[in-house]
Write an enzyme that holds these catalytic residues in place. Structure first.
Site, short mmCIF file in Angstrom:
data_model
loop_
_atom_site.label_atom_id
_atom_site.label_comp_id
_atom_site.label_asym_id
_atom_site.label_seq_id
_atom_site.Cartn_x
_atom_site.Cartn_y
_atom_site.Cartn_z
N GLU A 108 -6.30 -4.55 9.05
CA GLU A 108 -5.11 -3.71 9.28
C GLU A 108 -4.98 -3.38 10.75
OE1 GLU A 108 -5.26 -0.29 6.74
OE2 GLU A 108 -7.15 0.40 7.55
N ASN A 151 -4.52 4.76 -2.19
CA ASN A 151 -5.65 5.40 -1.51
C ASN A 151 -6.20 6.50 -2.39
OD1 ASN A 151 -5.77 4.32 1.36
ND2 ASN A 151 -3.59 4.67 1.00
N ASP A 182 -12.21 1.02 2.53
CA ASP A 182 -11.23 1.20 3.61
C ASP A 182 -11.95 1.54 4.92
OD1 ASP A 182 -8.75 1.45 4.79
OD2 ASP A 182 -7.99 2.91 3.35
N GLU A 222 -8.20 2.02 -2.81
CA GLU A 222 -8.84 1.97 -1.50
C GLU A 222 -9.61 3.26 -1.29
OE1 GLU A 222 -6.12 1.02 1.63
OE2 GLU A 222 -5.57 -0.89 0.70
N GLU A 248 0.85 -1.19 0.00
CA GLU A 248 0.00 0.00 0.00
C GLU A 248 0.89 1.24 0.00
OE1 GLU A 248 -2.82 0.37 3.23
OE2 GLU A 248 -3.53 2.32 2.50
P1 C2E Z 1 -5.25 4.27 5.81
O1 C2E Z 1 -5.45 4.13 4.35
O2 C2E Z 1 -6.22 3.62 6.70
O3 C2E Z 1 -3.77 3.78 6.07
C1 C2E Z 1 -3.36 3.09 7.20
C2 C2E Z 1 -2.75 4.03 8.21
O4 C2E Z 1 -2.53 3.31 9.40
C3 C2E Z 1 -1.38 4.57 7.79
O5 C2E Z 1 -1.21 5.83 8.39
C4 C2E Z 1 -0.44 3.56 8.43
O6 C2E Z 1 0.85 4.07 8.67
C5 C2E Z 1 -1.17 3.27 9.72
N1 C2E Z 1 -0.90 1.92 10.22
C6 C2E Z 1 -0.58 0.82 9.53
N2 C2E Z 1 -0.41 -0.24 10.33
C7 C2E Z 1 -0.64 0.19 11.58
C8 C2E Z 1 -0.61 -0.44 12.87
O7 C2E Z 1 -0.34 -1.62 13.03
N3 C2E Z 1 -0.90 0.34 13.95
C9 C2E Z 1 -1.20 1.67 13.83
N4 C2E Z 1 -1.45 2.36 14.93
N5 C2E Z 1 -1.25 2.29 12.62
C10 C2E Z 1 -0.96 1.57 11.52
P2 C2E Z 1 -0.75 7.11 7.53
O8 C2E Z 1 0.33 6.71 6.59
O9 C2E Z 1 -0.50 8.20 8.51
O10 C2E Z 1 -2.01 7.44 6.65
C11 C2E Z 1 -3.19 7.94 7.21
C12 C2E Z 1 -4.31 8.01 6.19
O11 C2E Z 1 -4.04 9.00 5.19
C13 C2E Z 1 -4.50 6.72 5.41
O12 C2E Z 1 -5.21 5.83 6.21
C14 C2E Z 1 -5.26 7.22 4.20
O13 C2E Z 1 -6.62 7.33 4.46
C15 C2E Z 1 -4.68 8.61 4.00
N6 C2E Z 1 -3.73 8.57 2.88
C16 C2E Z 1 -2.45 8.14 2.87
N7 C2E Z 1 -1.91 8.27 1.63
C17 C2E Z 1 -2.88 8.79 0.83
C18 C2E Z 1 -2.94 9.15 -0.56
O14 C2E Z 1 -2.00 8.99 -1.35
N8 C2E Z 1 -4.14 9.66 -1.00
C19 C2E Z 1 -5.21 9.81 -0.18
N9 C2E Z 1 -6.36 10.30 -0.70
N10 C2E Z 1 -5.18 9.48 1.13
C20 C2E Z 1 -4.04 8.97 1.63
CA CA Z 2 -7.64 2.01 6.82
CA CA Z 3 -5.79 2.61 2.99
#
Ligand code: C2E
Ligand code: CA
Ligand code: CA
Length: 407
Positions: free
Chosen positions: A368, A249, A311, A281, A188
């Site tokens: 996740e 995403n 998601d 997603e 991802e």
């Molecule tokens: P998401 O799609 O639900 O991505 C999973 C988030 O949970 C990611 O945070 C990841 O680092 C974190 N995560 C993964 N495994 C674990 C775990 O075991 N424990 C905990 N506590 N957290 C975990 P991140 O990278 O800060 O991203 C946050 C959100 O930002 C993402 O949630 C997604 O909705 C959004 N996002 C990230 N990249 C993009 C993108 O390119 N475009 C768009 N539109 N949204 C994005």
């Molecule tokens: Ca998620």
């Molecule tokens: Ca996601």
């Protein structure tokens, strides 16, 4: 409220546990167990005295009884949050687990690091397991995001416009594995912003600002280009039975833009990536303003061969109605349920029923937020297809992925 350097240089590595419990016997028992485990421990029955000791003695771990006369545990937690207490917190109580869960959630939302909940009566093993967890967890993880909350000016649209123009966004990738055998199932892409002064900023601090602006389309385009270019260079078999997938995403509102669908398809052709290997997603599908047009565009994406994932399923944003109405191929169980599963029977029930729902609708399911062996062991027999989380791997840069997974 970090310990002063003077304090730590005087002390050995022994961790300090401070307990507040109005039942003296319970407090003493906990103290005794902790001492036997090699901790320094102190106990008090008085919440005010407890708060004083937090400042004076600077414990590494505190254990708080939720129900006490005078000031209750919830108030003590709020007070700790106000003082920006950054060490481990254990919540103890004889109240029902729903109440304990709610207290834990509210404390986490306050930015406290809750190591876990100790329902009474507890055993020595329960205490040991929780104390150990305090030692291994990354304390900074649940602390409120410093960016934006600090004295620095809030992120605004002009800053993001510059960042896009200067190509300051980059990607990390988090692997997703087959629950059954741990082999790589997908990657991802997660966007980050390398800010010239503030360092790396995570999407939680800027996606919301972009949402609803014309810049979201530009960010999505940049992300897609970076991800597809990287993915097409991987050494993975394209035509195996179980190809490694790329997850991107995408904000549901982007998909209202008809041109975007064309652009996505063109980009895949340019980077020679088969649409069958790409999963989009979607979060906040309920925020779609034009449900009919979105349905049409999502259907077109599916017809072109792309996969679609809903998601954060189980949260307010992704509902059952959306799931049935839109052509999804995968459900992602929201990480909050998986992460709280070990402590909460309710969460385990939610995870179980989402996996069942996915199976009965013929969808793939991903869980996740896998942060422990416990979570993996819980999910495997449920028949969940894929797992993702810090226990398997944190999101890391593309080169690290290639090395670690030999792709
Ligand atoms: P998401 O799609 O639900 O991505 C999973 C988030 O949970 C990611 O945070 C990841 O680092 C974190 N995560 C993964 N495994 C674990 C775990 O075991 N424990 C905990 N506590 N957290 C975990 P991140 O990278 O800060 O991203 C946050 C959100 O930002 C993402 O949630 C997604 O909705 C959004 N996002 C990230 N990249 C993009 C993108 O390119 N475009 C768009 N539109 N949204 C994005
Ligand atoms: Ca998620
Ligand atoms: Ca996601």
């Amino acid at each position: 409220m970090q310990r002063s350097s003077q304090h730590s240089s005087q002390q050995s590595d022994t961790q300090r546990l401070l307990i507040v419990d109005d039942d003296e016997l319970v407090g003493r028992t906990l103290e005794l167990i902790a001492k036997r485990e090699g901790y320094e421990a102190r106990v008090t029955c008085d919440p005010d005295r407890f708060l004083d000791l937090v400042g004076e003695w600077q414990p590494d771990i505190v254990a708080i009884d939720l129900v006490m006369p005078g000031m209750d545990g919830v108030q003590v937690l709020a007070e700790l949050a106000k003082r920006e207490f950054r060490q481990c917190v254990i919540i103890t109580s004889g109240v029902g687990h729903r109440v304990l869960d709610a207290a834990g959630r509210s404390a986490r939302e306050h930015g406290l690091h809750i190591a876990g909940i100790l329902p009474k009566p507890f055993t020595r093993d329960d205490v040991r397991a929780l104390l150990n967890r305090c030692g291994v967890d990354d304390k900074t993880e649940t602390v409120a995001e410093p960016v934006g909350a600090s004295a620095e000016p809030a992120i605004d649209i002009e800053m993001l416009r510059d960042a896009l123009a200067n190509r300051q966004f980059f990607l990390e990738y988090q692997p997703k594995v087959h629950c059954a055998d741990g082999s790589l199932a997908g990657l991802e892409a997660l966007v980050r912003w390398r800010h010239p002064e503030r360092g790396v900023i995570y999407p939680g601090s800027f996606i919301e600002v972009l949402e609803d602006t014309e810049l979201m389309g530009e960010l999505t385009s940049q992300v897609m280009d970076m991800a597809l270019a990287w993915f097409s260079g991987l050494n993975i078999s394209r035509d195996s039975e179980r190809p490694v997938m790329l997850s991107l995403n995408i904000s549901a509102r982007c998909l209202e833009d008809e041109v975007l669908v064309e652009r996505i398809a063109r980009r895949c052709r340019r980077h020679k990536v088969d649409p069958g290997q790409v999963i989009f997603e979607l979060t906040e599908t309920s925020a779609m303003r034009h449900p009919v047009r979105s349905l049409e565009l999502l259907t077109r994406l599916r017809v072109m061969g792309f996969q679609l994932s809903i998601d954060d399923f189980g949260t307010g944003f992704s509902s059952m109605l959306q799931l049935v109405r839109l052509p999804f191929s995968e459900i992602k169980v929201d990480k909050s349920f998986v992460m709280s599963g070990e402590q909460s029977e309710e969460s385990r029930k939610v995870v179980r029923s989402i996996v069942e729902l996915g199976k009965s609708l013929g969808l793939r399911t991903t869980a996740e937020g896998i942060e422990s062996q416990w979570a993996l062991d819980f999910l495997r027999p449920l028949g969940c297809d894929f797992c993702q989380g810090y226990f398997i791997s944190r999101p890391v840069d593309g080169d690290t992925i290639r090395e670690r997974w030999n792709i």
